[in-house]
Design a protein around this motif. Structure first.
Motif, PDB file in Angstrom:
ATOM      1  N   HIS A  59       0.837  -1.206   0.000  1.00 67.56           N
ATOM      2  CA  HIS A  59       0.000   0.000   0.000  1.00 67.56           C
ATOM      3  C   HIS A  59       0.872   1.256   0.000  1.00 67.56           C
ATOM      4  O   HIS A  59       0.639   2.190  -0.776  1.00 67.56           O
ATOM      5  N   VAL A  62       2.374   1.802  -3.516  1.00 69.09           N
ATOM      6  CA  VAL A  62       1.386   2.278  -4.496  1.00 69.09           C
ATOM      7  C   VAL A  62       1.084   3.747  -4.237  1.00 69.09           C
ATOM      8  O   VAL A  62       1.065   4.571  -5.155  1.00 69.09           O
ATOM      9  N   ARG A  63       0.886   4.092  -2.976  1.00 72.35           N
ATOM     10  CA  ARG A  63       0.560   5.483  -2.646  1.00 72.35           C
ATOM     11  C   ARG A  63       1.750   6.413  -2.900  1.00 72.35           C
ATOM     12  O   ARG A  63       1.606   7.501  -3.453  1.00 72.35           O
ATOM     13  N   ILE A  67      -0.015   6.657  -7.436  1.00 74.20           N
ATOM     14  CA  ILE A  67      -1.022   5.951  -8.240  1.00 74.20           C
ATOM     15  C   ILE A  67      -2.388   6.175  -7.593  1.00 74.20           C
ATOM     16  O   ILE A  67      -2.553   5.981  -6.381  1.00 74.20           O
ATOM     17  N   VAL A  73      -3.326  -0.366 -13.081  1.00 73.75           N
ATOM     18  CA  VAL A  73      -2.126  -1.118 -12.712  1.00 73.75           C
ATOM     19  C   VAL A  73      -2.305  -2.546 -13.235  1.00 73.75           C
ATOM     20  O   VAL A  73      -3.285  -3.214 -12.880  1.00 73.75           O
ATOM     21  N   THR A  75      -1.697  -6.334 -13.289  1.00 77.79           N
ATOM     22  CA  THR A  75      -1.260  -7.251 -12.246  1.00 77.79           C
ATOM     23  C   THR A  75      -1.823  -8.649 -12.471  1.00 77.79           C
ATOM     24  O   THR A  75      -2.560  -8.891 -13.429  1.00 77.79           O
ATOM     25  N   ILE A  87      -4.234  -1.707  -4.724  1.00 78.72           N
ATOM     26  CA  ILE A  87      -4.502  -0.827  -5.874  1.00 78.72           C
ATOM     27  C   ILE A  87      -5.870  -0.164  -5.664  1.00 78.72           C
ATOM     28  O   ILE A  87      -6.035   1.046  -5.868  1.00 78.72           O
ATOM     29  N   GLU A  90      -6.257   2.852  -3.240  1.00 72.84           N
ATOM     30  CA  GLU A  90      -5.915   4.184  -3.756  1.00 72.84           C
ATOM     31  C   GLU A  90      -6.853   4.626  -4.881  1.00 72.84           C
ATOM     32  O   GLU A  90      -6.576   5.619  -5.559  1.00 72.84           O
ATOM     33  N   LEU A 123       2.357  -4.475 -11.472  1.00 72.18           N
ATOM     34  CA  LEU A 123       2.599  -5.043 -10.139  1.00 72.18           C
ATOM     35  C   LEU A 123       2.729  -6.559 -10.316  1.00 72.18           C
ATOM     36  O   LEU A 123       1.738  -7.255 -10.549  1.00 72.18           O
ATOM     37  N   ILE A 149       6.432  -2.615  -9.747  1.00 67.95           N
ATOM     38  CA  ILE A 149       6.377  -2.980  -8.321  1.00 67.95           C
ATOM     39  C   ILE A 149       6.481  -4.498  -8.239  1.00 67.95           C
ATOM     40  O   ILE A 149       5.749  -5.205  -8.938  1.00 67.95           O
TER      41      ILE A 149
END
Ligand SMILES: Cc1ncc(COP(=O)(O)O)c(C=O)c1O
Length: 370
Positions: A59, A62-63, A67, A73, A75, A87, A90, A123, A149
């Motif tokens: 988290h 991502v933040r 994003i 994203v 994944t 994801i 956010e 991701l 990521i």
């Protein structure tokens, strides 16, 4: 009694925890700093930020990468639900693509095909401790201007060629998790690693209620969270990390025993490992032939005192994701087939050859009855 998973704790970890208990410092102290430094050095990353779970780490990343709403994203659905939930936290949109059938990691060609003008990041999930094709994903990310990521929550110690996962040459940032079934545990806990100074600084702030550098206690520069790892957990983690080669070797040994014992068993495929990668065994998931009734096999194994479980159940088919995005099944055939046929057998570093033999003999008998 054979356990599905078991932590491996020694006097070293107990002694380190005792040291914390005898000190006045139970949070954000030297043990956390030492654990961060040791993990950063182990994976070859300039920065490591300890957090309260793998989910918290993902988290934060991502933040910190900015994003948010309107972003996509790319994944894997073949994962634990947390890798996609972060994801959604956010307000961004997970775009699931299928995995490649052998190693069950994101298929780079499908990732490339899924890139749109809204895509901000890839991701990747190193499922079961098997590294993704981070080399190819990194090349796509660089060419298309995306972040990469690495959800390495299941893969501490895994490597692609000479590079351990977490090395900044492989991804913008990576996250490890330390739940008790993981290669090393802290009880609950996680670690973010990155080579990006600003990203590391932001993640440090986010995990500590948005405090700024110097962490002045009542100065909150941004919206943050309490995602701190406490000193007791960090002490366990530091002890475990000092033993990492031993812990990984024990797991390697058990995986080899399974491989050897399963070679002649019909109806089961042991987990393959790609050339050029170092697998870090998290779980041992075999694939059953499609004709086999997995639930019946699991139930009969349980009656014999042998725990097993399906692993993973695709994220896009979870009730919440079906409801929110309208998935009905059939969207990701490889992921769905792997979800139907995977069976996690008991796996931890303290299993003996006798334990493995007992599990495989029981599995063999039950498959014969199906
Ligand atoms: C692939 C993956 N991502 C994320 C997580 C979340 O880690 P945690 O349970 O520490 O929040 C896990 C946990 O098992 C995981 O397996």
């Amino acid at each position: 009694m054979i356990a599905l998973a078991r932590p491996d704790i020694t006097e070293l970890e107990i002694e380190l925890v005792n040291r914390v208990l005898r000190s006045d410092s139970l949070s954000m102290g030297q043990m956390t700093r030492d654990f961060e430094a040791a993990l950063a050095s182990y994976v070859g990353a300039p920065h490591a930020v300890a957090v309260s779970s793998g989910t918290a780490g993902l988290h934060c990343l991502v933040r910190a990468l900015g994003i948010g709403a309107g972003d996509e994203v790319i994944t894997a659905s073949f994962s634990f639900v947390a890798s996609s939930n972060v994801i959604l936290y956010e307000g961004a949109c997970p775009v699931f693509v299928d995995v490649e059938p052998r190693y069950l990691c994101l298929d780079p060609d499908l990732v490339e095909a899924a890139v749109t003008p809204r895509t901000r990041a890839i991701l990747a999930v190193d499922a079961f401790g098997h590294p993704c094709r981070l080399d190819r994903l990194g090349e796509i990310a660089a060419r298309r201007g995306l972040h990469l990521i690495d959800d390495a929550c299941e893969a501490l110690g895994a490597a692609l060629g000479d590079l351990r996962l977490g090395n900044p040459r492989l991804a913008t940032g990576a996250v490890f998790a330390f739940y008790p079934n993981k290669q090393i545990t802290t009880g609950e806990g996680g670690m973010i690693v990155t080579g990006d100074d600003d990203l590391a600084r932001l993640c440090r702030s986010l995990r500590n209620q948005g405090r700024g550098e110097g962490e002045a206690w009542l100065c909150h520069e941004r919206l943050g969270y309490n995602y701190r790892l406490d000193e007791l957990s960090a002490a366990v983690g530091l002890g475990q990390l000092r033993r990492i080669e031993e812990l990984l070797a024990k797991r390697d040994r058990v995986a080899s025993l399974y491989h050897a014992r399963l070679a002649a068993v019909r109806g089961v495929t042991p987990p393959p490992v790609a050339p050029g990668v170092r697998m870090s065994w998290f779980v041992y998931v075999v694939r059953l032939d499609p004709a086999v009734d997995r639930d019946a096999v699991m139930a009969r194994l349980a009656e014999r005192g042998i725990p097993s479980r399906p692993y993973f159940q695709p994220i896009h088919l979870q009730p919440f994701y079906r409801e929110r995005f309208g998935f009905r099944g059939g969207e990701l055939p490889v992921t769905e087939a792997a979800g139907r046929s995977g069976l996690a057998l008991p796996f931890h570093g303290r299993m003996t050859a006798g334990d493995v033999d007992l599990v495989v003999s029981a599995l063999e008998e039950e498959l014969g009855r199906c």
